[in-house]
Write a protein that holds these residues in place. Structure first.
Motif, short mmCIF file in Angstrom:
data_model
loop_
_atom_site.label_atom_id
_atom_site.label_comp_id
_atom_site.label_asym_id
_atom_site.label_seq_id
_atom_site.Cartn_x
_atom_site.Cartn_y
_atom_site.Cartn_z
N MET A 287 0.85 -1.20 0.00
CA MET A 287 0.00 0.00 0.00
C MET A 287 0.88 1.23 0.00
SD MET A 287 -3.12 0.86 2.60
CE MET A 287 -4.18 2.30 2.39
N SER A 288 0.28 2.32 -0.35
CA SER A 288 1.02 3.56 -0.42
C SER A 288 1.33 4.07 0.98
CB SER A 288 0.15 4.58 -1.13
OG SER A 288 -1.10 4.66 -0.50
N GLY A 289 2.55 4.53 1.21
CA GLY A 289 2.90 5.10 2.51
C GLY A 289 3.77 6.31 2.37
N SER A 290 3.76 6.93 1.20
CA SER A 290 4.67 8.05 0.93
C SER A 290 3.98 9.40 0.98
CB SER A 290 5.35 7.84 -0.43
OG SER A 290 6.23 6.71 -0.36
N THR A 291 2.83 9.44 1.64
CA THR A 291 2.09 10.70 1.76
C THR A 291 1.92 11.07 3.22
OG1 THR A 291 0.88 10.29 -0.29
CG2 THR A 291 -0.11 11.86 1.23
N PHE A 292 2.11 12.34 3.55
CA PHE A 292 1.92 12.82 4.92
C PHE A 292 1.03 14.06 4.90
CE2 PHE A 292 2.83 15.03 8.86
CZ PHE A 292 2.87 13.99 9.77
N GLY A 293 0.08 14.11 5.82
CA GLY A 293 -0.78 15.29 5.94
C GLY A 293 -2.14 15.07 5.31
N ARG A 294 -3.10 15.87 5.77
CA ARG A 294 -4.46 15.76 5.25
C ARG A 294 -4.81 16.94 4.33
NH1 ARG A 294 -5.71 15.28 11.30
NH2 ARG A 294 -3.84 16.52 11.05
N SER A 295 -4.54 18.15 4.79
CA SER A 295 -4.87 19.32 3.97
C SER A 295 -3.61 19.88 3.31
CB SER A 295 -5.53 20.40 4.83
OG SER A 295 -6.84 20.01 5.17
N PHE A 296 -2.53 19.93 4.03
CA PHE A 296 -1.21 20.26 3.47
C PHE A 296 -0.55 18.90 3.31
CE2 PHE A 296 3.23 21.48 3.42
CZ PHE A 296 3.24 22.74 2.84
N ARG A 297 -0.54 18.39 2.11
CA ARG A 297 -0.33 16.97 1.87
C ARG A 297 0.94 16.78 1.03
NH1 ARG A 297 -3.99 13.10 2.72
NH2 ARG A 297 -4.03 11.35 1.30
N VAL A 298 1.92 16.12 1.61
CA VAL A 298 3.21 15.94 0.95
C VAL A 298 3.37 14.48 0.54
CG1 VAL A 298 5.71 16.10 1.23
CG2 VAL A 298 4.21 17.78 2.34
N THR A 299 3.68 14.25 -0.75
CA THR A 299 3.97 12.91 -1.25
C THR A 299 5.38 12.92 -1.84
OG1 THR A 299 1.63 12.59 -1.80
CG2 THR A 299 3.19 11.09 -2.83
N THR A 300 6.25 12.06 -1.32
CA THR A 300 7.63 12.07 -1.83
C THR A 300 7.89 10.87 -2.73
OG1 THR A 300 8.61 10.79 -0.02
CG2 THR A 300 8.40 13.15 0.33
N PHE A 301 8.95 10.98 -3.51
CA PHE A 301 9.37 9.85 -4.35
C PHE A 301 10.89 9.87 -4.45
CE2 PHE A 301 11.01 11.90 -8.14
CZ PHE A 301 10.43 13.15 -8.10
N GLY A 302 11.45 8.78 -4.91
CA GLY A 302 12.86 8.80 -5.29
C GLY A 302 13.76 7.92 -4.47
N GLU A 303 14.77 7.40 -5.16
CA GLU A 303 15.79 6.56 -4.54
C GLU A 303 17.13 7.27 -4.54
OE1 GLU A 303 12.41 4.35 -5.23
OE2 GLU A 303 13.62 4.93 -6.96
N SER A 304 17.99 6.81 -3.67
CA SER A 304 19.30 7.44 -3.50
C SER A 304 20.08 7.53 -4.81
CB SER A 304 20.11 6.62 -2.48
OG SER A 304 21.36 7.21 -2.26
N HIS A 305 20.07 6.48 -5.59
CA HIS A 305 20.85 6.47 -6.82
C HIS A 305 19.98 6.40 -8.07
CE1 HIS A 305 25.03 5.44 -5.05
NE2 HIS A 305 24.28 5.97 -4.12
N GLY A 306 18.72 6.77 -7.94
CA GLY A 306 17.85 6.86 -9.11
C GLY A 306 18.10 8.18 -9.83
N LYS A 307 17.21 8.49 -10.76
CA LYS A 307 17.39 9.72 -11.53
C LYS A 307 17.16 10.98 -10.70
CE LYS A 307 16.21 8.22 -16.22
NZ LYS A 307 15.31 8.53 -17.37
N ALA A 308 16.22 10.91 -9.81
CA ALA A 308 15.83 12.11 -9.09
C ALA A 308 15.05 11.74 -7.84
CB ALA A 308 14.95 12.99 -9.98
N ILE A 309 14.97 12.69 -6.93
CA ILE A 309 14.03 12.59 -5.83
C ILE A 309 13.19 13.86 -5.85
CG2 ILE A 309 15.45 11.10 -4.38
CD1 ILE A 309 16.26 13.61 -2.85
N GLY A 310 12.11 13.86 -5.09
CA GLY A 310 11.28 15.05 -5.08
C GLY A 310 9.98 14.80 -4.38
N CYS A 311 9.07 15.75 -4.54
CA CYS A 311 7.78 15.61 -3.88
C CYS A 311 6.71 16.45 -4.57
CB CYS A 311 7.86 16.01 -2.41
SG CYS A 311 8.20 17.74 -2.13
N ILE A 312 5.48 16.12 -4.26
CA ILE A 312 4.34 16.97 -4.61
C ILE A 312 3.72 17.45 -3.30
CG2 ILE A 312 2.06 17.05 -5.68
CD1 ILE A 312 2.90 14.77 -7.52
N ILE A 313 3.55 18.76 -3.19
CA ILE A 313 2.79 19.32 -2.07
C ILE A 313 1.42 19.68 -2.60
CG2 ILE A 313 2.67 21.13 -0.32
CD1 ILE A 313 5.71 21.59 -0.86
N ASP A 314 0.42 19.00 -2.13
CA ASP A 314 -0.94 19.27 -2.60
C ASP A 314 -1.73 19.93 -1.48
OD1 ASP A 314 -3.09 19.33 -4.30
OD2 ASP A 314 -3.65 17.25 -4.02
#
Lengths: 361, 361, 361, 361
Positions: free
Chosen positions: A1-28
């Motif tokens: 299941m998804s576990g990369s999101t934090f918050g209900r109204s200010f909602r941060v979802t992160t992605f990325g691996e240490s040696h992948g192309k990129a890391i980052g997030c969406i703040i919704d």
């Protein structure tokens, strides 16, 4: 299941691996109208960035966060803010030997138990590098909180056995320890451990100032519970306290209760053993939290372990590792606290009918 | 906003005030086919019930939980399980004097700051009585976990300065403290505080045994983060640790890392400083958590405070209060841990395509 | 997984089976300060209650909803509102013959496919009786919306082929059809079907008036999407439209676009083909939705079916069933719409920084 | 509040504006072990991409989705999959004249009402371009469903008044209309409207084949309700049906009920008026849904409108617009359906204790 999101109204979802192309997030859910540019993110990214001092990994990452969406003519529009950080200085070959090994103190074994597959390069998703995305989001949350006069400040309280005995706001050092004497002892201690191919842990404190009374949702979404989850979701954090924390267990009701009084016409508390919350809801006084950070798991000395084939073996970790991650984790704790408070500030707005009616009038 | 729901797949929503008509909960998402009756709830309710010993409030509540739905012919059907506990022995008049006062250490002030209104009788929604609904849900979660051989056991580790020095599983006492000598010291200590119209705190430990490796979702929904939130959402809990917790901050990497080895053909760890999780995911060893509980806020001695009109005043709390809530909170910690693990067990099922394909084949 | 909760800020969780002890719900997140008593629920419950007319089941249920929590001295406190409706007039024996049969058009087969077990009595959880809990919650949502001058009104637009041709607000009848002529035709039609042991469907319209512009969250949580989910979650609803709905597919851009103009100094639209939303966000004009309701699945004539053992067989449904459920579903659609709008009203409050700053100032 | 996330276990969060730097999404929760590369996304992106035919906007976008994370050595790892699509061929100047105007049929006015600010270039976040991120996610969901033999196929059922009368799977055309005769009429119709500076709408059908019985969670998270939300969250969709939809309202129970029978030893239905679901749970037969798409709001003819200053004015939309968006929306409907089913497939796994026990054994 998804576990990369934090918050209900200010909602941060992160992605990325240490040696992948990129890391980052969406703040919704960030409110529209906040002045925001990449320059707001830089000071936060700098504090977490590798290569700042002799106590941090030699990996060189500019860690510039690019804003891909959600900002128009210098202001947030209310739509998702996407932040992108490209990975650059990856030495993936350093990890070739670890492909089939389970490093003690790391998530290699558990990721494989869960997923049957793992990106072994630099710890993959379980790397501390993932926290760069949290810090980028934390910079946005902090900017937002600043509009309400709310400040969030974390610092190193102790490294191994060396704790601060006073707080000097002007003291600046690469351990983020606001006490020069303690800093000197702590840095000598870390240097000694580096020579021994060993590592140190420590404690991070965070003070959140000027939070209005009333934030936090009873009963499961208490602000204390959300702050605990926020901090305990940081890889190396093993303990969490609010206010007096474990000391409160030793105290008595007559000492631990904070008496109310009237100060300048407003309700205040004479002491703050509770750490700024009553019943999980902010009471207007400073919110004070502490996080225990374990010693860096990656150490250069020989360790016993097993491999995926089920053989016992030994391990020598190469690569570039911090002898203590506490200083770089300071801004991570601060970021998670800021995200939690920003979310609580938004969520709280519908608690009262009278205030809702004013709002929509 | 709503904050009375915990869990994603095994989802508990509680309701009720201390002196309202009833408290209870809905458990939504419990798998179908679990044998369940009111008799399964009773032993859990008994452990939290007031009036068990000289250390608990004199309030007399049978605390019988009625199953209103979700069970058919003795088995759960997969539909919501509604559990209802009627309030009976309420002395609401005891609280008349408190109507306009803010009790130190209680949520009176913060609930009013948030909602502009509060049910002052017995603490309303912020009362420890709310935890009876959690315990009813915890009984169901524990029954479910039992089907997988998973056990959750909490106990009192210390009361004030008196900690256990060994663990005797056969020791039964009204402080739920598994060390007779420590129990005797602790009970004398509490009795002394009662005479002084004062109260004590303590520490609760919880051991979760036989959890399969792989539970917990990176990165924000780490099992450690969810357990922290679960425990810190209990009113009086001020600190949380997993494994060595704050002690880990004092340790070194070479000591704190748990070496892997092969035991009876399986991967195991020589030590368990991590407390059963690596990278926030269960590793198959015991999960060990600790919670710091503050001293009961309701004490009979005179306290300084303010009222809603903004006047300073003094307060004498009548009513019936526990001199230490630790013993009754033991089963609450156990319940929250059980709910968290049950949820993680369900959520984890879709982590791997190969296992999903087996499932649907 | 759990699926019995609707809404984010105004959050309704229902429970209960047709022939279980009780049905009900918890409303979590309702703003504090709303005047509320059981008397507010009664008119809504009455509209859905069985036994109102010759077109409804003979089951006799008072359907009185008891408020168990969340209300103190006549006002909501911001804590969960628990509503309980005891089941009384159950003839479970009527269903004994159906224990092993899968009724066509019902959820018997799919519940068993999903859960491996089902409460066969009266349809268990899949019974229309579940909607009584929605209606109780809808009454609270409607009361809340009333504080903002927002009204939600649903009515029967058609029964089988008989549709209203005009709207007479004063026309009251047991099909909730605001056109006397259409009502007469429709009731004759239904009576004829009853004689044939058959059943009818129909269309329900709902108009939501005075919704402020700006509600609904892009992109997945559009207000149109949430209203669709709300309505399509009602058992017998098979289609949903907003504004011109399927007619829009036949139209041209030049006709379907609603031109803006200035009316009394404010922005308004000359037409309302869109049905009150643009881009999924309310535009201040009436929100207009339509729901297609299928004919009652329970019919008295002989039907072909199979049983759990995998044998083909025939079925004669006894029990007490509505020849058309449209009239009783009117208040269910209205309730789901009200819950959706109440939630959107709360959720929207944090969309703008400037308004948040005013709020917290 | 945040509204850019869809799904519970297979969880898609999108970001991006029409004329911003990029659009994209994070898929969190995709099971580990799925073979995935950019090549899997391309066929889906191609079907939505502008510039395919004379019926689509002249905007030229390669629409190549880059996988930034979550895939290692060609397989998903269970961690978030981040997909990035850079915007390239933006003619933002075309929109300068629209900066202060509210286009009829568009979300300009409502975004400004909600957020007080908007990115006016190309519709900003409310642009159909946002759906490119959904399609990228839909490609992943479809690949996942393929592993279970589940197929999702959408097509154009009608454009304006021209509907298909038969289904020819071999017919390929730029309206995605599987009936050559209807296609020819429809394309002539659209061409005529283009000459008139007008636009057309239409209906999209989608058939989901081979879904196991048991998916969908009662009562609010019915699969039908989730599919409705998924489809109604697509900007131009104004109506949704499952199975017979609005036709069911005209039918009788004796016709609308689908009789069960035994086919090749398994339970099947003789007809499928219900459209593959009973009680909101899949019954194993084809799931059939229909979506009404409104005519393109951007038309070249002069329209009446107002500006932000509150003046009435006229508007001539330049820019590059599709005379009918139905053909490009076909793959969007298919994508949203695939995401919904993938999520339901994962969520359903914990419904039964016996199956959970097998899983963990």
């Amino acid at each position: 299941m998804s576990g990369s999101t934090f918050g209900r109204s200010f909602r941060v979802t992160t992605f990325g691996e240490s040696h992948g192309k990129a890391i980052g997030c969406i703040i919704d859910g960030c409110p529209a109208g906040l002045a925001l540019s990449e320059a707001d993110l830089t000071p936060f990214m700098e504090r977490r960035r590798p290569g700042q001092s002799s106590f941090t990994t030699g990996r060189k990452e500019a860690d510039e966060a690019e804003i891909l969406s959600g900002v128009f003519e210098g202001r947030t529009t209310g739509t998702p803010i996407s932040l992108l950080i490209r990975n650059k200085d990856m030495h993936s070959k350093d990890y070739d030997d670890l492909k089939d090994l389970y490093r003690p103190g790391h998530a290699d074994y558990t990721f494989e138990a869960k997923y049957g597959i793992r990106d072994h390069r630099g710890g993959g998703r379980s790397s501390g590098r993932e926290t760069a995305a949290r810090v980028a989001a934390g910079a946005v949350a902090s900017k937002l909180l600043g509009e309400f006069g709310i400040t969030v400040r974390a610092y190193t309280e102790s490294i191994g056995p060396h704790a601060i005995s006073s707080f000097d706001p002007d003291e600046k050092n690469d351990l983020y320890m606001p006490d020069k004497e303690a800093y000197e002892k702590a840095s000598a201690y870390v240097r000694e451990l580096m020579e021994q191919c060993d590592s140190a842990g420590g404690v991070i404190s965070c003070i959140i100032h000027n939070v209005p009374a009333g934030l936090g949702e009873p009963v499961f979404d208490k602000l204390s519970a959300d702050l605990a989850k926020a901090c305990m979701s940081i890889g190396a954090v093993k303990g969490f306290e609010i206010g007096d924390g474990f000391q409160a267990a030793l105290s008595k009701g007559s000492c631990n209760n904070d008496p109310f009084f009237i100060k300048d016409g407003s309700i205040a508390k004479k002491t703050n053993h509770a750490g700024g919350l009553l019943g999980g809801i902010s009471d207007g006084s400073d919110i004070i939290i502490r996080c225990a950070v374990k010693p860096t798991a990656s150490i250069a000395s020989t360790q016993h372990t097993v491999n995926r084939m089920g053989d016992e073996t030994t391990l020598n970790i190469k690569g570039r590792h911090d002898p203590v991650i506490v200083p770089r984790a300071v801004v991570v704790v601060e970021s998670m606290a800021a995200i939690t408070i920003a979310d609580a500030l938004m969520v709280n707005m519908s608690s009262r009918l009278d205030r809702m009616k004013e709002f929509y009038n």
